[in-house]
Design a protein around this motif. Structure first.
Motif, PDB file in Angstrom:
ATOM      1  N   ASN A   1       0.839  -1.196   0.000  1.00  0.00           N
ATOM      2  CA  ASN A   1       0.000   0.000   0.000  1.00  0.00           C
ATOM      3  C   ASN A   1       0.877   1.250   0.000  1.00  0.00           C
ATOM      4  N   TYR A   2       0.404   2.262  -0.674  1.00  0.00           N
ATOM      5  CA  TYR A   2       1.076   3.560  -0.570  1.00  0.00           C
ATOM      6  C   TYR A   2       0.086   4.589  -0.058  1.00  0.00           C
ATOM      7  N   GLY A   3       0.590   5.502   0.758  1.00  0.00           N
ATOM      8  CA  GLY A   3      -0.258   6.551   1.310  1.00  0.00           C
ATOM      9  C   GLY A   3      -0.035   7.870   0.594  1.00  0.00           C
TER      10      GLY A   3
ATOM     11  N   ILE B   1      -0.058  -1.283  -6.936  1.00  0.00           N
ATOM     12  CA  ILE B   1       0.099  -1.010  -5.512  1.00  0.00           C
ATOM     13  C   ILE B   1      -1.102  -0.158  -5.094  1.00  0.00           C
ATOM     14  N   THR B   2      -1.704  -0.498  -3.960  1.00  0.00           N
ATOM     15  CA  THR B   2      -2.973   0.096  -3.551  1.00  0.00           C
ATOM     16  C   THR B   2      -2.809   1.469  -2.911  1.00  0.00           C
ATOM     17  N   HIS B   3      -3.676   2.385  -3.310  1.00  0.00           N
ATOM     18  CA  HIS B   3      -3.659   3.749  -2.787  1.00  0.00           C
ATOM     19  C   HIS B   3      -4.489   3.844  -1.513  1.00  0.00           C
ATOM     20  N   ILE B   4      -3.894   4.442  -0.472  1.00  0.00           N
ATOM     21  CA  ILE B   4      -4.598   4.720   0.786  1.00  0.00           C
ATOM     22  C   ILE B   4      -4.570   6.237   0.987  1.00  0.00           C
TER      23      ILE B   4
ATOM     24  N   GLN C   1      -0.513  10.781   6.801  1.00  0.00           N
ATOM     25  CA  GLN C   1      -0.048   9.634   6.013  1.00  0.00           C
ATOM     26  C   GLN C   1       1.382   9.258   6.354  1.00  0.00           C
TER      27      GLN C   1
ATOM     28  N   THR D   1       1.884   1.525   6.076  1.00  0.00           N
ATOM     29  CA  THR D   1       1.948   1.596   4.622  1.00  0.00           C
ATOM     30  C   THR D   1       3.409   1.459   4.235  1.00  0.00           C
TER      31      THR D   1
ATOM     32  N   SER E   1       5.436   5.957  -0.556  1.00  0.00           N
ATOM     33  CA  SER E   1       4.777   7.248  -0.716  1.00  0.00           C
ATOM     34  C   SER E   1       5.601   8.131  -1.644  1.00  0.00           C
TER      35      SER E   1
ATOM     36  N   ASP F   1     -11.007   7.922  -4.807  1.00  0.00           N
ATOM     37  CA  ASP F   1     -11.205   6.645  -4.113  1.00  0.00           C
ATOM     38  C   ASP F   1     -12.327   6.759  -3.085  1.00  0.00           C
TER      39      ASP F   1
END
Length: 330
Positions: free
Chosen positions: A161-163, A186-189, A197, A206, A209, A330
């Motif tokens: 995951n990336y913030g 890679i999933t966006h948070i 973040q 995470t 970034s 999102d």
């Protein structure tokens, strides 16, 4: 004769006084700004590059203008909450907003319904700064450099995951652009600001970034984060050992954060001009130039028309990237 002469003189004096009186309101109107504190809205949470740029310039403007220019963080809705409020503010130069690549060049194409038009409801004043985007990962990620990180993500699609500071933040855009060119998944948070973040990134919740150097520098130097690439076309002097994404085989890749001042549409031209001139003076002050040099930020300060043209060019670039990368709220 004396009476006639005196009468003529009296009339001329009266006429002169009348002319001065007629000119006085205009002169007073031009000199009136700012007549009270100036509110400078930052559409993101505290702790990010946007706040650092805004506060650096606001501090100098306060000294120059003789009125407080205070920064107010107002996050929410990918910057739309603050933008909508400022768009409706009285256009007298006492309410300003920090413009940004996300709010000005991406949101118009990423968000279906914005309650304002960025090109119609705001008056560009001046570009303040361009700040390098830096790509970082948590030290626990088993990758020592950019190539190893890309390879690791491709072997583990969707596992990392990336913030970011939020939807349409510069970090969100930079990472989505990187995903587009590298083929990573890679999933966006999204968070409500760079500060929040970074808290999760530093703790390892995470794994990656992208943000401006000012917000990341101390953590990179301490070893709490690992810098793997920069988004500029050339390496930056603060970290000459860190390669650019472009030199890693992704020619023409370039992304940076940029910030500028905007006022509500209808703000008097003389106020906009003075604010631009005072901003340029602030950007040339020793305090701001020293801070920008530390962060490898490039100062602006040009006229309103120049900033307006820059926004238009950025909108052309990012409208295409938003479409190709499928960037959405999102």
């Amino acid at each position: 004769m004396m009476n006639d002469s005196m009468s003529r003189r009296s009339l001329l004096q009266a006429a002169g006084l009348g002319a001065s009186t007629l000119l006085l309101p205009t002169a007073m109107a031009q000199a009136a700004w700012p007549s009270r504190a100036v509110r400078f809205v930052v559409p993101f949470a505290p702790g990010g590059t946007s706040e650092i740029v805004a506060r650096s310039v606001a501090a100098e403007l306060s000294k120059q203008l003789g009125q407080s220019v205070y920064v107010e963080n107002k996050p929410g809705g990918a910057g739309t909450v603050a933008m909508q409020e400022v768009a409706k503010a009285t256009p007298d130069g006492h309410t300003l907003i920090l413009g940004h690549v996300g709010t000005l060049a991406v949101n118009p194409y990423m968000l279906k319904n914005q309650p304002y038009d960025v090109n119609r409801d705001f008056m560009p004043v001046t570009l303040l700064a361009k700040v390098p985007n830096v790509f970082v990962i948590h030290p626990d990620v088993p990758a020592k450099n950019f190539q190893e990180f890309v390879a690791y993500v491709k072997k583990n699609p969707g596992q990392l995951n990336y913030g970011s500071a939020g939807n349409a933040s510069a970090g969100h855009l930079a990472m989505e652009y990187l995903k587009l060119v590298t083929g990573m998944f890679i999933t966006h948070i999204p968070y409500r600001g760079t500060g929040p973040q970074l808290t999760d990134l530093l703790s390892g919740r995470t794994q990656a970034s992208s943000a401006g150097l000012p917000a990341l520098s101390a953590h990179i130097k301490s070893g709490k984060l690992r810098a793997i690439a920069v988004g500029t076309q050339q390496r930056i002097s603060a970290m000459p050992e860190v390669p650019t994404v472009a030199e890693m085989g992704f020619k023409n890749f370039e992304t940076s954060q940029w910030y500028g001042i905007l006022a509500p549409a209808g703000t008097p031209a003389d106020v906009v001009k003075r604010l631009q001139e005072e901003s340029l003076k602030a950007l040339k002050s020793s305090a701001v130039t020293a801070r920008f040099a530390t962060d490898n930020a490039v100062g602006g300060g040009g006229p309103s028309s120049e900033f307006a043209s820059f926004i238009t060019s950025e909108q052309k670039v990012w409208s295409d990237i938003v479409k190709r990368a499928g960037i959405h709220a999102d």
